[in-house]
Design a protein around this motif. Structure first.
Motif, PDB file in Angstrom:
ATOM      1  N   GLN A   1      28.308 -25.992  11.795  1.00 31.08           N
ATOM      2  CA  GLN A   1      27.171 -25.601  10.916  1.00 31.08           C
ATOM      3  C   GLN A   1      27.305 -26.481   9.698  1.00 31.08           C
ATOM      4  OE1 GLN A   1      29.205 -21.502   9.698  1.00 31.08           O
ATOM      5  NE2 GLN A   1      28.598 -22.357   7.855  1.00 31.08           N
ATOM      6  N   TYR A   2      28.132 -27.251   9.562  1.00 31.94           N
ATOM      7  CA  TYR A   2      28.218 -28.110   8.361  1.00 31.94           C
ATOM      8  C   TYR A   2      27.691 -29.485   8.610  1.00 31.94           C
ATOM      9  CZ  TYR A   2      31.154 -24.369   6.592  1.00 31.94           C
ATOM     10  OH  TYR A   2      31.445 -23.182   5.993  1.00 31.94           O
ATOM     11  N   ALA A   3      27.349 -29.715   9.849  1.00 34.00           N
ATOM     12  CA  ALA A   3      27.007 -31.076  10.429  1.00 34.00           C
ATOM     13  C   ALA A   3      25.592 -31.331  10.270  1.00 34.00           C
ATOM     14  CB  ALA A   3      27.689 -31.270  11.706  1.00 34.00           C
ATOM     15  N   ASP A   4      24.475 -30.239   9.568  1.00 35.36           N
ATOM     16  CA  ASP A   4      23.366 -30.558   9.748  1.00 35.36           C
ATOM     17  C   ASP A   4      22.815 -29.888   8.336  1.00 35.36           C
ATOM     18  OD1 ASP A   4      20.507 -29.672  10.007  1.00 35.36           O
ATOM     19  OD2 ASP A   4      20.478 -30.700  12.142  1.00 35.36           O
ATOM     20  N   PHE A   5      21.871 -30.436   7.587  1.00 34.99           N
ATOM     21  CA  PHE A   5      21.201 -29.892   6.584  1.00 34.99           C
ATOM     22  C   PHE A   5      20.809 -28.511   6.588  1.00 34.99           C
ATOM     23  CE2 PHE A   5      21.514 -34.520   5.216  1.00 34.99           C
ATOM     24  CZ  PHE A   5      22.422 -34.299   3.937  1.00 34.99           C
ATOM     25  N   SER A   6      19.957 -28.269   7.899  1.00 31.14           N
ATOM     26  CA  SER A   6      19.396 -27.060   8.017  1.00 31.14           C
ATOM     27  C   SER A   6      20.396 -25.734   8.600  1.00 31.14           C
ATOM     28  CB  SER A   6      18.393 -27.218   9.362  1.00 31.14           C
ATOM     29  OG  SER A   6      19.136 -27.444  10.412  1.00 31.14           O
ATOM     30  N   THR A   7      21.727 -26.079   8.635  1.00 35.49           N
ATOM     31  CA  THR A   7      22.338 -24.966   9.167  1.00 35.49           C
ATOM     32  C   THR A   7      23.457 -24.875   7.812  1.00 35.49           C
ATOM     33  OG1 THR A   7      23.818 -26.280  10.496  1.00 35.49           O
ATOM     34  CG2 THR A   7      22.082 -24.960  11.263  1.00 35.49           C
TER      35      THR A   7
ATOM     36  N   LEU B   1      35.425 -25.594   4.065  1.00 35.31           N
ATOM     37  CA  LEU B   1      34.779 -25.211   5.345  1.00 35.31           C
ATOM     38  C   LEU B   1      35.312 -24.109   6.038  1.00 35.31           C
ATOM     39  CD1 LEU B   1      34.664 -28.925   6.833  1.00 35.31           C
ATOM     40  CD2 LEU B   1      33.236 -27.950   5.199  1.00 35.31           C
ATOM     41  N   LYS B   2      34.723 -23.149   6.187  1.00 37.95           N
ATOM     42  CA  LYS B   2      35.021 -21.748   6.801  1.00 37.95           C
ATOM     43  C   LYS B   2      34.585 -22.283   8.425  1.00 37.95           C
ATOM     44  CE  LYS B   2      34.334 -19.267   2.751  1.00 37.95           C
ATOM     45  NZ  LYS B   2      34.931 -20.399   1.825  1.00 37.95           N
ATOM     46  N   PRO B   3      35.492 -21.260   8.915  1.00 43.75           N
ATOM     47  CA  PRO B   3      35.172 -21.319  10.795  1.00 43.75           C
ATOM     48  C   PRO B   3      33.928 -20.606  11.131  1.00 43.75           C
ATOM     49  CG  PRO B   3      37.172 -20.239  10.314  1.00 43.75           C
ATOM     50  CD  PRO B   3      36.724 -20.813   9.013  1.00 43.75           C
TER      51      PRO B   3
ATOM     52  N   ILE C   1      26.526 -31.911   3.764  1.00 46.95           N
ATOM     53  CA  ILE C   1      26.802 -31.821   5.001  1.00 46.95           C
ATOM     54  C   ILE C   1      28.381 -32.437   5.054  1.00 46.95           C
ATOM     55  CG2 ILE C   1      24.874 -31.488   6.260  1.00 46.95           C
ATOM     56  CD1 ILE C   1      24.910 -34.396   6.979  1.00 46.95           C
ATOM     57  N   VAL C   2      29.094 -31.913   6.069  1.00 46.62           N
ATOM     58  CA  VAL C   2      30.359 -32.562   6.157  1.00 46.62           C
ATOM     59  C   VAL C   2      30.515 -32.744   7.749  1.00 46.62           C
ATOM     60  CG1 VAL C   2      33.013 -32.376   6.113  1.00 46.62           C
ATOM     61  CG2 VAL C   2      31.453 -31.522   4.252  1.00 46.62           C
ATOM     62  N   GLN C   3      30.850 -33.758   8.255  1.00 47.95           N
ATOM     63  CA  GLN C   3      31.253 -34.058   9.718  1.00 47.95           C
ATOM     64  C   GLN C   3      32.552 -34.721  10.119  1.00 47.95           C
ATOM     65  OE1 GLN C   3      27.660 -36.663  10.484  1.00 47.95           O
ATOM     66  NE2 GLN C   3      26.258 -34.862  10.775  1.00 47.95           N
TER      67      GLN C   3
ATOM     68  N   GLU D   1      29.204 -36.023  24.850  1.00 48.70           N
ATOM     69  CA  GLU D   1      28.761 -35.654  23.611  1.00 48.70           C
ATOM     70  C   GLU D   1      30.221 -35.853  22.897  1.00 48.70           C
ATOM     71  OE1 GLU D   1      27.131 -32.125  20.793  1.00 48.70           O
ATOM     72  OE2 GLU D   1      26.582 -32.330  23.084  1.00 48.70           O
ATOM     73  N   PRO D   2      30.137 -36.202  21.388  1.00 48.68           N
ATOM     74  CA  PRO D   2      31.496 -36.436  20.689  1.00 48.68           C
ATOM     75  C   PRO D   2      31.822 -34.867  20.272  1.00 48.68           C
ATOM     76  CG  PRO D   2      29.896 -38.055  19.945  1.00 48.68           C
ATOM     77  CD  PRO D   2      29.078 -37.159  21.008  1.00 48.68           C
ATOM     78  N   GLU D   3      33.111 -34.637  20.343  1.00 47.36           N
ATOM     79  CA  GLU D   3      33.618 -33.444  19.972  1.00 47.36           C
ATOM     80  C   GLU D   3      33.913 -33.492  18.514  1.00 47.36           C
ATOM     81  OE1 GLU D   3      37.842 -30.953  20.206  1.00 47.36           O
ATOM     82  OE2 GLU D   3      37.519 -32.702  21.682  1.00 47.36           O
ATOM     83  N   MET D   4      33.225 -32.255  17.879  1.00 51.37           N
ATOM     84  CA  MET D   4      33.235 -32.373  16.650  1.00 51.37           C
ATOM     85  C   MET D   4      34.725 -31.432  16.059  1.00 51.37           C
ATOM     86  SD  MET D   4      30.227 -31.073  13.664  1.00 51.37           S
ATOM     87  CE  MET D   4      29.484 -32.389  14.417  1.00 51.37           C
ATOM     88  N   LEU D   5      35.275 -31.827  15.110  1.00 50.90           N
ATOM     89  CA  LEU D   5      36.526 -31.228  14.583  1.00 50.90           C
ATOM     90  C   LEU D   5      36.351 -30.306  13.443  1.00 50.90           C
ATOM     91  CD1 LEU D   5      38.966 -34.311  15.066  1.00 50.90           C
ATOM     92  CD2 LEU D   5      38.453 -32.391  16.738  1.00 50.90           C
ATOM     93  N   THR D   6      34.955 -30.498  12.733  1.00 46.76           N
ATOM     94  CA  THR D   6      34.869 -29.446  11.814  1.00 46.76           C
ATOM     95  C   THR D   6      33.643 -28.727  12.357  1.00 46.76           C
ATOM     96  OG1 THR D   6      33.292 -31.205  11.078  1.00 46.76           O
ATOM     97  CG2 THR D   6      35.138 -31.148   9.900  1.00 46.76           C
TER      98      THR D   6
END
Length: 147
Positions: free
Chosen positions: A120-126, A145-147, A89-91, A112-117
């Motif tokens: 989908q890459y922030a969670d092992f399940s996705t 990392l793809k959009p 995962i990457v966050q 809620e903090p704004e994610m810049l990546t």
């Protein structure tokens, strides 16, 4: 009284050494892992990268520098990760939106903090990112990392 206190201190110190020896005995062998995180052709600085082993119950992590480069740590600084397949995962969050940077006098609730990546890459399940760490090879990876 003094000898009882001294005896108790010695027992505590001996116990701490035993716990440290047990921790060291349970450590798995790690192998250096380094890489770069890219998004839309540009390096991603300030992102947290985490590798979770599929075969062992151990994870490694690192933070990217301004050039998107990272080194993984499991037990000791930059020691790498265990061999085998890892989910990744990457966050990266906008630092201005993290709770420690919010002025609570100006808001009614914690935003809620704004994610810049991509989320989908922030969670092992996705996250669909996987990496094979080997004991006998160079573990240099590029995470795109793809959009």
């Amino acid at each position: 009284m003094r000898s009882v206190l001294l005896g108790a201190v010695c027992l505590v110190l001996a116990g701490c050494g035993a716990a440290e020896d047990q921790w060291t005995a349970n450590q798995k062998t790690t192998y250096p892992v380094q890489g770069v995180v890219m998004q839309e052709g540009a390096p991603v600085g300030g992102a947290t990268v985490m590798f979770r082993s599929e075969g062992e119950q151990v994870a490694a992590s690192g933070v990217t520098d301004d050039e998107g480069r990272f080194q993984l740590t499991t037990y000791d600084s930059n020691d790498g990760a265990v061999a085998g397949t890892h989910q990744v995962i990457v966050q990266k969050y906008d630092p201005k939106t993290l709770p420690e940077n919010v002025d609570f006098d100006e808001v009614d609730e914690v935003p809620e903090p704004e994610m810049l990546t991509p989320k989908q890459y922030a969670d092992f399940s996705t996250s669909d990112l996987t990496v094979e760490v080997t004991a006998d090879g160079e573990n240099e990876v590029t995470l795109e990392l793809k959009p």
